[in-house]
Design an enzyme around this catalytic site. Structure first.
Site, short mmCIF file in Angstrom:
data_model
loop_
_atom_site.label_atom_id
_atom_site.label_comp_id
_atom_site.label_asym_id
_atom_site.label_seq_id
_atom_site.Cartn_x
_atom_site.Cartn_y
_atom_site.Cartn_z
N ASP A 1 35.57 15.42 14.53
CA ASP A 1 36.02 14.97 15.84
C ASP A 1 37.13 13.91 15.72
O ASP A 1 37.08 12.86 16.38
CB ASP A 1 34.84 14.39 16.66
N GLU B 1 35.36 21.46 25.72
CA GLU B 1 35.00 20.08 25.37
C GLU B 1 36.14 19.44 24.61
O GLU B 1 37.21 20.03 24.47
CB GLU B 1 33.71 20.07 24.54
C1 6LW Z 1 31.21 16.77 19.76
C2 6LW Z 1 31.77 18.03 20.24
C3 6LW Z 1 31.81 18.74 18.99
O1 6LW Z 1 30.82 15.89 20.73
O2 6LW Z 1 30.69 18.42 18.29
O3 6LW Z 1 33.15 19.87 17.53
C4 6LW Z 1 30.08 17.32 18.94
N1 6LW Z 1 32.82 19.38 18.63
O4 6LW Z 1 33.03 17.93 20.81
C5 6LW Z 1 29.50 16.35 17.95
O5 6LW Z 1 30.39 16.10 16.92
#
Ligand code: 6LW
Length: 482
Positions: A11, A168
């Site tokens: 991230d 996300e």
């Molecule tokens: C994070 C989400 C994700 O919040 O994994 O790869 C989660 N993406 O965006 C935890 O790292």
């Protein structure tokens, strides 16, 4: 050159101030939290601190499950200050903002955003000084980042590509005449992808890029998989770059990744106002040989512990650990470790068992770990895989301090679909340096494909009972491995 930050560094969020780049990552159940890195070239990164390095900033307890805790910070520079916004996924958690004038720290106490709901928060400011906090979903709030106040109701900006799950990791960037909304979608596993939309205002409306996803390795034979969760930064020469997470599965089918999600770098060019992401440039491999003699009062920033840091200093020049709970199975274990960052590596430590027991462990979480332990006059190798625990080897301990070692070797030639990804050989060093192996264990059981979750391997020292001490810790690799 890739991964530019090997080991559990997922991230990534990056910003540039003058000639200096700064980058932060998720840290989950570990303390201290949110590692902060500095670079001049986006390739060589040095850890300069951890944003959450005081217990008062971060409340992680046994009630915080592994792979919960600190998720997906965004790092920005605005109005002469560095800003971090991050989600704390645990009891009493939620989104918080921190500031610092020096990214190495100290960082402020967290300011809660009680009305901002959703993971992966982003911060962006428009020309009028309005601050926009955008979260997974993708929803947006107008906030005051100083007080944590929210103005008005959240607005849905985009739900990502039709049919793709989990929009996300939003990051909102003003580039030229447009506001670009970068997101991840498809989930952080093999379907992971990066998509983008643009509009003329930070609040939208947003038009998706016709070429979405702009980056994904799903359904390919690429050695790096799960690519997604990206951020953008412009170099002083005007070139654009993307940092993103990816994994390196190894061995047979389906492939096991053991280092967690790592940070990679890719070049970005622009065609018709849309980003075109270039290949992740691999290697070259570089050898690492790091040693800590525990001669300083403070531990170096690379050392992390599950949930809370045990007290460590007592005998000068030694790391002292007092057992908490039931050893490596315990969420609150007294463990101090560092990320495994290479597919093959050798780790050695000189331990004085004193009146206790403990040793050297490779940890994925409290349910998945291997260790070599000195206890009750024996040296033994223990394996915990889900509900199963086993003593896989033992021999009498020589008495007094001894060198414990683990050699992690990537399996180069998988023989069949079940082979690999690596073998972990635990042993002791005799006086004179000869390595005596006690047990060689298949590394797949300490992989994310087996254990689940969001983290990767951490290798370190622990106490299981009483007090144990460590004089030094060495982590090294050779250039066989990237
Ligand atoms: C994070 C989400 C994700 O919040 O994994 O790869 C989660 N993406 O965006 C935890 O790292």
């Amino acid at each position: 050159m890739n991964p530019v930050l090997p080991g559990m560094h997922p991230d990534p969020s990056v910003c540039r101030v003058g000639d200096d780049y700064y980058l932060v990552c998720s840290s989950f159940e570990y303390f201290p939290g949110i590692p902060v890195f500095h670079s001049r070239d986006l390739v060589r990164w040095k850890q300069i601190g951890n944003a959450l390095d005081r217990p008062g900033q971060l409340s992680l307890t046994a009630a915080t499950p592994s792979s919960a805790g600190i998720y997906a910070p965004t790092l920005r520079f605005h109005d002469g200050r560095f800003w971090l916004v991050v989600t704390s996924v645990s009891h009493g958690g939620g989104n918080v903002v921190l500031t610092a004038t020096d990214p190495a720290g100290p960082w402020s106490d967290p300011v809660p955003l009680p009305d901002v709901h959703g993971i992966d928060p982003d911060l962006a400011w428009d020309d009028e000084g309005n601050c926009w906090c955008t979260v997974a979903g993708v929803h947006q709030y107008q906030i005051d980042p100083v007080t944590g106040e929210t103005f008005g109701a959240p607005q849905r900006l985009w739900s990502g590509t039709p049919g793709a799950k989990a929009p996300e990791a939003p990051h909102l960037h003003r580039i030229g005449d447009h506001w670009y909304l970068l997101i991840a979608e498809g989930g952080t596993e093999r379907g992971h992808a990066v998509s983008i939309a643009r509009g003329t205002s930070p609040t939208g409306p947003f038009e998706p890029c016709p070429a979405n996803p702009v980056l994904s390795h799903r359904g390919t034979d690429e050695p790096v998989q799960n690519t997604g969760h990206a951020d953008l930064v412009q170099a002083p020469d005007g070139a654009w770059w993307m940092v993103l997470l990816g994994v390196r599965p190894r061995g047979g089918t389906p492939g096991w990744h053991v280092l967690g999600r790592e940070t990679f770098l890719a070049p970005v060019t622009w065609v018709d106002g849309w980003p075109v992401v270039g290949d992740l440039v691999p290697g070259p491999a570089h050898a690492v040989s790091e040693r800590d003699d525990f001669d300083l009062d403070e531990l170096a920033p690379c050392w992390i512990s599950p949930r809370t840091r045990p007290t460590t200093g007592e005998r000068p020049g030694w790391l002292t650990l007092h057992a908490r709970g039931s050893g490596m199975d315990d969420p609150a274990v007294a463990f101090v470790g560092r990320r495994q960052q290479h597919l093959s590596c050798v780790v050695r430590t000189l331990m004085d068992p004193a009146d206790g027991s403990g040793g050297l462990a490779v940890r994925l979480d409290e349910d998945h770990h291997y260790e070599i332990e000195v206890a009750s006059g024996e040296v033994r190798v223990l394996a915990r895989i889900g509900p199963l625990s086993s003593v896989v080897a033992s021999r009498p301990a020589p008495g007094g301090p001894l060198v414990l070692a683990v050699r992690v070797q990537e399996d180069q030639t998988p023989l069949d679909a079940r082979s690999g990804p690596d073998t972990l050989t635990f042993g002791v060093e005799e006086p004179g340096g000869t390595f005596t192996a006690l047990a060689a264990l298949d590394g797949k059981y300490l992989s994310t494909e087996v254990a689940g979750g969001f983290t990767g391997r951490v290798i370190g020292m622990y106490a299981a009972r009483g007090t144990v001490l460590f004089d030094w810790f060495e982590y090294s690799t050779d250039c066989e491995d990237s």
